[in-house]
Design a protein around this motif. Structure first.
Motif, PDB file in Angstrom:
ATOM      1  N   ALA A   1       0.865  -1.441  -0.015  1.00 21.14           N
ATOM      2  CA  ALA A   1       0.127   0.237   0.082  1.00 21.14           C
ATOM      3  C   ALA A   1       0.819   1.317   0.017  1.00 21.14           C
ATOM      4  O   ALA A   1       0.224   2.384   0.594  1.00 21.14           O
ATOM      5  CB  ALA A   1      -1.128   0.052   1.229  1.00 21.14           C
ATOM      6  N   GLN A   2       2.014   1.258  -0.526  1.00 24.16           N
ATOM      7  CA  GLN A   2       2.662   2.259  -0.712  1.00 24.16           C
ATOM      8  C   GLN A   2       2.287   3.544  -1.193  1.00 24.16           C
ATOM      9  O   GLN A   2       2.516   4.947  -1.142  1.00 24.16           O
ATOM     10  CB  GLN A   2       4.349   2.017  -1.050  1.00 24.16           C
ATOM     11  N   LEU A   3       1.602   3.261  -2.478  1.00 21.69           N
ATOM     12  CA  LEU A   3       0.920   4.253  -3.289  1.00 21.69           C
ATOM     13  C   LEU A   3      -0.723   4.371  -3.106  1.00 21.69           C
ATOM     14  O   LEU A   3      -1.407   4.961  -3.750  1.00 21.69           O
ATOM     15  CB  LEU A   3       1.111   3.800  -4.607  1.00 21.69           C
ATOM     16  N   GLY A   4      -1.162   3.842  -1.728  1.00 20.07           N
ATOM     17  CA  GLY A   4      -2.696   3.863  -1.457  1.00 20.07           C
ATOM     18  C   GLY A   4      -3.066   2.506  -1.210  1.00 20.07           C
ATOM     19  O   GLY A   4      -2.668   1.531  -1.250  1.00 20.07           O
ATOM     20  N   GLY A   5      -4.408   2.600  -0.727  1.00 20.60           N
ATOM     21  CA  GLY A   5      -4.913   1.285  -0.467  1.00 20.60           C
ATOM     22  C   GLY A   5      -5.563   0.650  -1.515  1.00 20.60           C
ATOM     23  O   GLY A   5      -5.293   1.173  -2.787  1.00 20.60           O
ATOM     24  N   LEU A   6      -6.418  -0.418  -1.340  1.00 23.73           N
ATOM     25  CA  LEU A   6      -6.876  -1.262  -2.464  1.00 23.73           C
ATOM     26  C   LEU A   6      -7.652  -0.395  -3.364  1.00 23.73           C
ATOM     27  O   LEU A   6      -7.713  -0.515  -4.645  1.00 23.73           O
ATOM     28  CB  LEU A   6      -7.806  -2.324  -1.933  1.00 23.73           C
ATOM     29  N   ALA A   7      -8.571   0.427  -2.889  1.00 23.65           N
ATOM     30  CA  ALA A   7      -9.528   1.087  -3.804  1.00 23.65           C
ATOM     31  C   ALA A   7      -8.676   2.122  -4.768  1.00 23.65           C
ATOM     32  O   ALA A   7      -8.947   2.429  -5.860  1.00 23.65           O
ATOM     33  CB  ALA A   7     -10.297   2.097  -2.797  1.00 23.65           C
ATOM     34  N   GLU A   8      -7.596   2.697  -4.101  1.00 20.92           N
ATOM     35  CA  GLU A   8      -6.737   3.776  -5.040  1.00 20.92           C
ATOM     36  C   GLU A   8      -5.882   2.837  -5.988  1.00 20.92           C
ATOM     37  O   GLU A   8      -5.783   3.503  -7.191  1.00 20.92           O
ATOM     38  CB  GLU A   8      -5.778   4.252  -4.097  1.00 20.92           C
ATOM     39  N   ALA A   9      -5.541   1.620  -5.769  1.00 16.96           N
ATOM     40  CA  ALA A   9      -4.851   0.740  -6.700  1.00 16.96           C
ATOM     41  C   ALA A   9      -5.827   0.168  -7.727  1.00 16.96           C
ATOM     42  O   ALA A   9      -5.286   0.389  -8.885  1.00 16.96           O
ATOM     43  CB  ALA A   9      -4.217  -0.474  -5.982  1.00 16.96           C
ATOM     44  N   LEU A  10      -7.182  -0.152  -7.350  1.00 15.38           N
ATOM     45  CA  LEU A  10      -7.863  -0.383  -8.455  1.00 15.38           C
ATOM     46  C   LEU A  10      -8.343   0.656  -9.412  1.00 15.38           C
ATOM     47  O   LEU A  10      -8.295   0.341 -10.650  1.00 15.38           O
ATOM     48  CB  LEU A  10      -9.385  -1.154  -7.798  1.00 15.38           C
ATOM     49  N   GLU A  11      -8.551   1.808  -8.728  1.00 15.82           N
ATOM     50  CA  GLU A  11      -8.798   2.996  -9.841  1.00 15.82           C
ATOM     51  C   GLU A  11      -7.825   3.495 -10.339  1.00 15.82           C
ATOM     52  O   GLU A  11      -7.982   3.639 -11.734  1.00 15.82           O
ATOM     53  CB  GLU A  11      -9.468   4.306  -8.694  1.00 15.82           C
ATOM     54  N   GLY A  12      -6.594   3.243  -9.773  1.00 14.09           N
ATOM     55  CA  GLY A  12      -5.356   3.716 -10.634  1.00 14.09           C
ATOM     56  C   GLY A  12      -5.039   2.638 -11.926  1.00 14.09           C
ATOM     57  O   GLY A  12      -4.517   3.279 -12.949  1.00 14.09           O
ATOM     58  N   SER A  13      -5.345   1.487 -11.746  1.00 14.48           N
ATOM     59  CA  SER A  13      -5.329   0.493 -12.758  1.00 14.48           C
ATOM     60  C   SER A  13      -6.248   0.708 -13.751  1.00 14.48           C
ATOM     61  O   SER A  13      -6.051   0.498 -14.956  1.00 14.48           O
ATOM     62  CB  SER A  13      -5.347  -0.978 -12.090  1.00 14.48           C
ATOM     63  N   ARG A  14      -7.610   1.235 -13.586  1.00 10.68           N
ATOM     64  CA  ARG A  14      -8.507   1.555 -14.358  1.00 10.68           C
ATOM     65  C   ARG A  14      -8.219   2.637 -15.322  1.00 10.68           C
ATOM     66  O   ARG A  14      -8.448   2.708 -16.574  1.00 10.68           O
ATOM     67  CB  ARG A  14      -9.854   1.469 -13.688  1.00 10.68           C
ATOM     68  N   ILE A  15      -7.774   3.643 -14.730  1.00 14.78           N
ATOM     69  CA  ILE A  15      -7.549   4.960 -15.314  1.00 14.78           C
ATOM     70  C   ILE A  15      -6.144   5.198 -16.151  1.00 14.78           C
ATOM     71  O   ILE A  15      -5.769   6.047 -16.817  1.00 14.78           O
ATOM     72  CB  ILE A  15      -7.738   6.225 -14.740  1.00 14.78           C
ATOM     73  N   GLY A  16      -5.288   4.076 -15.575  1.00 11.97           N
ATOM     74  CA  GLY A  16      -3.824   4.070 -15.883  1.00 11.97           C
ATOM     75  C   GLY A  16      -2.864   5.048 -15.194  1.00 11.97           C
ATOM     76  O   GLY A  16      -1.911   5.096 -15.976  1.00 11.97           O
ATOM     77  N   THR A  17      -3.169   5.475 -14.088  1.00 10.44           N
ATOM     78  CA  THR A  17      -2.077   6.503 -13.234  1.00 10.44           C
ATOM     79  C   THR A  17      -1.062   5.438 -12.740  1.00 10.44           C
ATOM     80  O   THR A  17      -0.140   5.684 -12.342  1.00 10.44           O
ATOM     81  CB  THR A  17      -2.867   7.136 -12.090  1.00 10.44           C
ATOM     82  N   ILE A  18      -1.554   3.922 -12.520  1.00  9.94           N
ATOM     83  CA  ILE A  18      -0.679   2.802 -12.322  1.00  9.94           C
ATOM     84  C   ILE A  18      -0.954   1.884 -13.357  1.00  9.94           C
ATOM     85  O   ILE A  18      -2.094   1.973 -13.903  1.00  9.94           O
ATOM     86  CB  ILE A  18      -0.664   2.405 -10.920  1.00  9.94           C
ATOM     87  N   GLN A  19       0.114   1.130 -13.654  1.00 13.80           N
ATOM     88  CA  GLN A  19      -0.359   0.413 -14.864  1.00 13.80           C
ATOM     89  C   GLN A  19      -0.432  -1.046 -14.504  1.00 13.80           C
ATOM     90  O   GLN A  19      -0.991  -1.941 -15.299  1.00 13.80           O
ATOM     91  CB  GLN A  19       1.097   0.223 -15.744  1.00 13.80           C
ATOM     92  N   ALA A  20      -0.203  -1.646 -13.100  1.00 14.95           N
ATOM     93  CA  ALA A  20      -0.393  -3.113 -12.887  1.00 14.95           C
ATOM     94  C   ALA A  20      -0.946  -2.987 -11.255  1.00 14.95           C
ATOM     95  O   ALA A  20      -0.223  -2.212 -10.786  1.00 14.95           O
ATOM     96  CB  ALA A  20       0.555  -3.929 -13.315  1.00 14.95           C
ATOM     97  N   THR A  21      -1.552  -3.675 -11.035  1.00 15.01           N
ATOM     98  CA  THR A  21      -2.025  -4.245  -9.465  1.00 15.01           C
ATOM     99  C   THR A  21      -2.561  -5.638  -9.325  1.00 15.01           C
ATOM    100  O   THR A  21      -2.679  -6.400 -10.616  1.00 15.01           O
ATOM    101  CB  THR A  21      -2.858  -3.027  -8.988  1.00 15.01           C
ATOM    102  N   THR A  22      -2.843  -6.002  -8.351  1.00 16.18           N
ATOM    103  CA  THR A  22      -3.605  -7.204  -7.920  1.00 16.18           C
ATOM    104  C   THR A  22      -4.777  -7.069  -7.391  1.00 16.18           C
ATOM    105  O   THR A  22      -4.711  -6.029  -5.996  1.00 16.18           O
ATOM    106  CB  THR A  22      -2.510  -8.252  -7.756  1.00 16.18           C
TER     107      THR A  22
END
Length: 341
Positions: free
Chosen positions: A77-98
């Protein structure tokens, strides 16, 4: 002097022309060498098999792309919690998550069924493989692409989940009223309510503090996360239930993936499948050893009696129909998963 100036002008023109002709090659070469940033961010704990697999995938992408992919790994969670990781992967601010496929309950409930929702849908690890490594796993990825903008390039896992509590849970009677943390998903609120517990929706990264303050009495978790996040420091009673097997979809932003050269697209997909196949094997091989480590750390481990497990499954069985009522596709997916058991 006029002849000299004329010759100099011609030479200057020729050099300028040659430089101009060379520029496209230089620019093309610069673009060819440009690094492609790939941020990989998730909430899995340091030292867990899945985080170690992400470390390996990160290094594999860098090495096999010869540095063209600048893969950067941000676990725990260095770049935020699960909600942030999911949203980031959807909009492309991060490229991969799980995340578990159950995280798509609101957008694509038919995918959520593959994430173990509702509980007890997976009977054993062979059943998990039959579902996720076959046609249903690919279908889930196709649906995710269409509905959420991510592609499931591979599946890892954290394994079967159990109850970790501040006081012993040895039966359904002792589960009554226990404030147990659940994901912020309706299906898991319903699951624990049917069992008589008091489900408390919280972000994943708030569990340790919530246990320490008494906001919750229990969590459900795999053994690797209990060790990796040191949840055992706040709760010492582990009841083995295996009520929920959590696969982890390796999610890559589809638009970003499509923008890559064909060889790098293939590298992302093939390396993910290879690395996380190894992760699944390691996860299963090491679970028993981690359980013994937890015992050594003062955790009291008990197996919920078979008759109590049967009651849990019976009480929560109506959720198959309830969850399936979200759409015909969801009901069809649940039936297809159960048919492979």
């Amino acid at each position: 002097m006029g002849l000299i100036n004329s010759a100099l002008s011609r030479r200057t023109f020729i050099k300028a022309g040659a430089a101009a002709l060379a520029m496209p090659a230089v620019v093309s070469s610069a673009f060819a060498q440009a690094k492609i940033t790939m941020k990989i961010a998730h909430t899995e704990g340091i030292g867990t098999p899945i985080t170690e697999a992400f470390d390996k995938w990160t290094q594999t992408l860098i090495a096999k792309s010869e540095g063209r992919i600048d893969a950067q790994h941000f676990p725990a969670a260095q770049l935020g919690g699960l909600a942030e990781a999911l949203e980031g992967s959807r909009i492309g601010t991060i490229q991969a998550t799980t995340a578990g496929p159950d995280s798509e309950e609101a957008i694509a409930p038919e995918i959520a069924a593959l994430g173990g929702a509702p509980g007890f849908i997976y009977k054993n690890e062979a059943h998990v493989d039959a579902v996720l490594q076959g046609e249903l796993g690919q279908r889930a990825s196709d649906i995710a692409r269409a509905k959420t903008g991510v592609e499931f390039v591979a599946y890892g896992e954290t394994g079967f989940r159990h109850i970790l509590a501040k006081r012993p849970v040895t039966s359904l009677e002792t589960l009554k009223g226990v404030k147990i943390r659940v994901p912020q998903l309706n299906i898991w609120v319903s699951f624990w309510t049917l069992l008589g517990a008091a489900p408390t929706p919280l972000p994943y990264n708030q569990q340790y503090e919530a246990l320490s303050t008494g906001l919750i009495d229990a969590i459900d978790s795999d053994v690797f996360s209990i060790k990796g996040f040191k949840f055992y420091e706040q709760a010492k009673h582990l009841t083995l239930t295996g009520h929920w097997f959590l696969p982890k979809a390796i999610r890559v932003n589809a638009a970003w993936l499509d923008s890559l050269p064909a060889d790098l697209q293939e590298l992302v997909r093939s390396s993910a499948k290879e690395v996380f196949a190894e992760q699944r094997t390691a996860n299963r091989a090491n679970a028993a050893a981690v359980l013994e480590e937890l015992k050594g750390l003062g955790v009291e481990v008990t197996q919920l009696p078979a008759e109590e497990l049967a009651k849990m499954e019976e009480l929560t069985a109506p959720l198959y129909d309830e969850f399936g009522s979200k759409s015909p596709e969801t009901a069809e997916m649940i039936a297809a998963i159960r048919a492979l058991a």
